[in-house]
Design a protein around this motif. Structure first.
Motif, mmCIF file in Angstrom:
data_model
loop_
_atom_site.group_PDB
_atom_site.id
_atom_site.type_symbol
_atom_site.label_atom_id
_atom_site.label_comp_id
_atom_site.label_asym_id
_atom_site.label_seq_id
_atom_site.Cartn_x
_atom_site.Cartn_y
_atom_site.Cartn_z
ATOM 1 N N LEU A 1 70.828 63.601 38.336
ATOM 2 C CA LEU A 1 71.849 63.232 37.563
ATOM 3 C C LEU A 1 73.044 63.921 37.800
ATOM 4 N N ASN A 2 74.054 63.299 37.520
ATOM 5 C CA ASN A 2 75.500 63.894 37.542
ATOM 6 C C ASN A 2 76.098 64.607 36.197
ATOM 7 N N ALA A 3 75.675 65.711 35.747
ATOM 8 C CA ALA A 3 75.787 66.378 34.651
ATOM 9 C C ALA A 3 77.319 66.626 34.319
ATOM 10 N N PRO A 4 78.053 67.015 35.333
ATOM 11 C CA PRO A 4 79.601 67.219 35.068
ATOM 12 C C PRO A 4 80.216 66.167 34.646
ATOM 13 N N LEU A 5 79.890 64.615 35.468
ATOM 14 C CA LEU A 5 80.656 63.347 35.233
ATOM 15 C C LEU A 5 79.878 63.136 33.689
ATOM 16 N N ALA A 6 78.831 63.626 33.359
ATOM 17 C CA ALA A 6 78.442 63.275 31.714
ATOM 18 C C ALA A 6 79.248 63.951 30.949
ATOM 19 N N ALA A 7 79.583 65.269 31.440
ATOM 20 C CA ALA A 7 80.496 66.117 30.403
ATOM 21 C C ALA A 7 81.847 65.614 30.408
ATOM 22 N N LEU A 8 82.478 64.885 31.516
ATOM 23 C CA LEU A 8 83.595 64.518 31.465
ATOM 24 C C LEU A 8 83.633 63.260 30.381
ATOM 25 N N ASN A 9 82.400 62.682 30.375
ATOM 26 C CA ASN A 9 82.494 61.326 29.431
ATOM 27 C C ASN A 9 82.180 61.742 28.178
ATOM 28 N N THR A 10 81.644 62.836 27.749
ATOM 29 C CA THR A 10 81.433 63.257 26.629
ATOM 30 C C THR A 10 82.993 63.641 25.985
ATOM 31 N N LEU B 1 90.398 51.988 24.199
ATOM 32 C CA LEU B 1 90.414 52.112 25.679
ATOM 33 C C LEU B 1 89.896 53.522 25.998
ATOM 34 N N PHE B 2 89.696 54.422 25.224
ATOM 35 C CA PHE B 2 88.880 55.644 25.836
ATOM 36 C C PHE B 2 87.391 55.120 25.811
ATOM 37 N N GLY B 3 86.872 54.268 24.981
ATOM 38 C CA GLY B 3 85.768 53.807 24.789
ATOM 39 C C GLY B 3 85.341 52.873 26.039
ATOM 40 N N LEU B 4 86.268 51.953 26.576
ATOM 41 C CA LEU B 4 86.020 51.627 27.732
ATOM 42 C C LEU B 4 86.108 52.391 29.091
ATOM 43 N N LEU B 5 86.884 53.607 28.773
ATOM 44 C CA LEU B 5 86.878 54.183 30.049
ATOM 45 C C LEU B 5 85.554 55.077 30.032
ATOM 46 N N PHE B 6 84.877 55.317 28.768
ATOM 47 C CA PHE B 6 83.370 56.019 28.852
ATOM 48 C C PHE B 6 82.502 55.017 29.537
ATOM 49 N N VAL B 7 82.602 53.551 29.285
ATOM 50 C CA VAL B 7 81.688 52.405 29.782
ATOM 51 C C VAL B 7 81.972 52.522 31.401
ATOM 52 N N ALA B 8 83.157 52.843 32.065
ATOM 53 C CA ALA B 8 83.577 52.739 33.243
ATOM 54 C C ALA B 8 82.841 53.873 34.126
ATOM 55 N N ILE B 9 83.039 54.856 33.294
ATOM 56 C CA ILE B 9 82.614 56.237 34.004
ATOM 57 C C ILE B 9 80.922 56.107 34.296
ATOM 58 N N LYS B 10 80.426 55.653 33.090
ATOM 59 C CA LYS B 10 78.876 55.494 32.967
ATOM 60 C C LYS B 10 78.568 54.527 34.157
ATOM 61 N N LEU B 11 79.133 53.253 34.160
ATOM 62 C CA LEU B 11 78.749 52.436 35.212
ATOM 63 C C LEU B 11 78.933 53.081 36.664
ATOM 64 N N PHE B 12 79.754 53.831 36.722
ATOM 65 C CA PHE B 12 80.332 54.619 38.150
ATOM 66 C C PHE B 12 78.725 55.364 38.162
ATOM 67 N N VAL C 1 78.783 73.180 29.619
ATOM 68 C CA VAL C 1 78.595 73.047 31.064
ATOM 69 C C VAL C 1 78.661 74.480 31.608
ATOM 70 N N VAL C 2 79.423 75.480 31.432
ATOM 71 C CA VAL C 2 79.196 76.909 31.685
ATOM 72 C C VAL C 2 77.754 77.440 31.298
ATOM 73 N N ALA C 3 77.158 77.312 30.228
ATOM 74 C CA ALA C 3 76.160 77.933 29.802
ATOM 75 C C ALA C 3 75.024 77.396 30.739
ATOM 76 N N VAL C 4 74.885 76.086 31.032
ATOM 77 C CA VAL C 4 73.824 75.402 31.828
ATOM 78 C C VAL C 4 74.090 76.242 33.113
ATOM 79 N N ARG C 5 75.152 76.446 33.676
ATOM 80 C CA ARG C 5 75.292 76.649 35.014
ATOM 81 C C ARG C 5 74.959 78.030 35.226
ATOM 82 N N PHE C 6 75.532 79.032 34.236
ATOM 83 C CA PHE C 6 75.108 80.443 34.392
ATOM 84 C C PHE C 6 74.088 81.037 33.582
ATOM 85 N N GLY C 7 73.408 80.312 32.583
ATOM 86 C CA GLY C 7 72.405 80.652 31.499
ATOM 87 C C GLY C 7 71.001 80.229 32.447
#
Lengths: 185, 90
Positions: free
Chosen positions: A58-67, A99-110, B24-30
Motif C-alpha cells: 500500500l502507498n501510505a504516504p499517498l493515502a496521507a496526502l489524500n487525507t 474540486l478537492f473531492g474530485l482530486l481525492f478520487v483522482a489520487i485514489k484511482l492513481f 505519518v511520522v508516528a508510523v515511520r518512527f514508532g
C-alpha cells in the motif's frame, strides 16, 4: 404571490442538527462502514501474516496526502455551511470543496493502479478484496458527494447546503477512521 | 450547521493537517504496536475536530458523543487487533 414567498421561505429554512431523516441517513452510512471495518479487522487477526505482507504494497504516504485533500475539502464545506455565509461565498466554497473531492478520487484511482494487480494473490489472503471493497465503497460515496456539491452550488439553498455538507463531513469522518485501520494499524 | 467563525474553521483545518502529518511520522518512527496506538489516538483527535468544528455539533452533546463513540469503538477495535496480533507473534 404570497404563496411563492412562503414556499421560498420554507425552502430556505435550514433544518437544524436534529433533522430526523438526515441523521437516519448518516447513521445508516456509519453502520454500513462500521460493519465493513469490523470485518476487515477480524480478517486481519485471522490472516495476520498475509495482511502484514499485503500492507507493504500500500502507498501510505499517498493515502496521507489524500487525507489532507479530503480534510481541505471538509474545511471548505464547513465554510459554505456556516450561517453567516452569503450565497456567493457558499457557492464558491462548495465548488472548491467539490474540486478537492474530485482530486481525492483522482489520487485514489492513481493509487489503485499499483495495487489492483495483487487481487486474487493467495499470499495476501483476502486483504486486497476487502481493501478494494472498503475503500472503493468510500470512493463511490466521495465521487457522488462531489457531484452533489457541484449541483448544490448551482442552486444554493440553505437546507440543501446543510444536508450535503453534513453528509460530506461524515465521509470525512469515515476516512479519518479508515485510514489508520487499513493502512497503518 | 457549522457555527464556527472563519478563523476558527481555518485553525481547525491547520490543526487537522498537522495531526495527519504527525500520524505519518508516528508510523515511520514508532514501533508497530506503539505507533498504531498513537495513530489511532491522533485519529480520535481529528474526528473530534471534524465533529465539533466542521459539523458544528459543539452545542449538541448527544449527537457529538454518539459520533465520537462510533469512532472510539472502531479505534479501540483497531488497537485490540494490533495487540492480539503482536501477542500471537510473540
Amino acid at each position: 404571490m404570497d404563496m411563492t414567498v412562503s414556499t421560498r421561505a420554507q425552502e430556505d429554512e435550514a433544518p437544524d442538527a436534529g433533522d430526523f431523516l438526515l441523521w437516519i441517513l448518516v447513521w445508516s452510512e456509519l453502520a454500513a462502514f462500521g460493519i465493513l471495518l469490523v470485518a476487515f479487522m477480524v480478517a486481519g487477526v485471522v490472516q495476520a501474516d498475509q495482511f502484514a505482507a499485503a500492507r507493504l504494497h500500500l502507498n501510505a504516504p499517498l493515502a496521507a496526502l489524500n487525507t489532507a485533500v479530503l480534510l481541505t475539502s471538509g474545511w471548505q464545506a464547513a465554510r459554505a455551511a456556516r450561517p453567516g455565509a452569503t450565497r456567493g461565498e457558499a457557492r464558491g466554497a462548495l465548488i472548491v470543496a467539490a474540486l478537492f473531492g474530485l482530486l481525492f478520487v483522482a489520487i485514489k484511482l492513481f493509487e489503485y493502479r499499483g495495487e489492483i494487480g495483487h487481487t486474487g494473490d493467495e499470499a495476501y489472503g483476502v486483504f486486497f478484496e476487502l481493501y478494494f471493497l472498503l475503500t472503493g465503497f468510500h470512493l463511490l460515496h466521495v465521487a457522488f458527494g462531489a457531484l452533489v456539491l457541484l449541483l448544490v452550488s448551482w442552486r444554493v439553498g440553505r437546507a440543501n447546503v446543510v444536508l450535503i455538507t453534513t453528509l460530506w463531513h461524515v465521509f470525512d469522518l469515515i476516512w479519518i477512521v479508515m485510514f489508520p485501520l487499513v493502512y497503518l494499524a | 450547521m457549522t457555527d464556527g467563525s472563519l478563523r476558527r474553521l481555518a485553525r481547525s483545518w491547520l490543526f487537522l493537517l498537522a495531526l495527519t502529518g504527525a500520524s505519518v511520522v508516528a508510523v515511520r518512527f514508532g514501533g508497530a504496536a506503539a505507533g498504531a496506538s498513537l495513530v489511532l489516538g491522533l485519529a480520535m483527535l481529528k474526528a473530534r475536530l471534524v465533529i465539533l468544528d466542521f459539523m458544528g455539533l459543539r452545542g449538541q452533546a448527544a449527537m457529538s458523543r454518539a459520533l465520537l463513540g462510533w469512532c472510539l469503538v472502531l479505534a479501540l477495535g483497531g488497537a485490540a487487533k494490533t495487540i492480539a496480533v503482536a501477542m500471537a507473534v510473540g
